[in-house]
Write a protein that holds these residues in place. Structure first.
Motif, PDB file in Angstrom:
ATOM      1  N   UNK A 257      -5.242   1.867   1.178  1.00  0.00           N
ATOM      2  CA  UNK A 257      -6.142   1.154   2.078  1.00  0.00           C
ATOM      3  C   UNK A 257      -5.342   0.417   3.149  1.00  0.00           C
ATOM      4  N   UNK A 258      -5.931   0.307   4.319  1.00  0.00           N
ATOM      5  CA  UNK A 258      -5.361  -0.511   5.390  1.00  0.00           C
ATOM      6  C   UNK A 258      -6.522  -1.093   6.198  1.00  0.00           C
ATOM      7  N   UNK A 259      -6.261  -1.640   7.347  1.00  0.00           N
ATOM      8  CA  UNK A 259      -7.300  -2.261   8.146  1.00  0.00           C
ATOM      9  C   UNK A 259      -8.327  -1.296   8.711  1.00  0.00           C
ATOM     10  N   UNK A 260      -8.041  -0.002   8.692  1.00  0.00           N
ATOM     11  CA  UNK A 260      -8.940   1.005   9.265  1.00  0.00           C
ATOM     12  C   UNK A 260      -9.802   1.725   8.237  1.00  0.00           C
ATOM     13  N   UNK A 261      -9.406   1.712   6.978  1.00  0.00           N
ATOM     14  CA  UNK A 261     -10.189   2.412   5.970  1.00  0.00           C
ATOM     15  C   UNK A 261      -9.401   2.680   4.710  1.00  0.00           C
TER      16      UNK A 261
END
Length: 66
Positions: A8-12
């Protein structure tokens, strides 16, 4: 052995899993090289599930990659 990965990261979120599985009922065991372990639950919402180990789907007991 089942291999699953979630990143997971800030985009999805990215989900990944191997495709080998074993399905077993009371009297037989079947092996699949191209089994599906990641399922999209909704076309309107970003929801998915991953499973491993023993599971029951629609009343059928499944053993994933024992």
């Amino acid at each position: 052995m089942t291999a699953e990965l979630g990143i997971t990261n800030g985009y999805g979120v990215v989900l990944a899993a191997d495709s080998s599985l074993t399905m077993q009922d009371h009297s037989s065991r079947k092996y699949y090289i191209t089994g599906q372990k990641i399922f999209k639950l909704s076309s309107k919402h970003s929801v998915a599930i991953m499973f491993y180990g023993n599971a029951t789907i629609n009343g059928q007991k499944n053993t994933i990659n024992c």
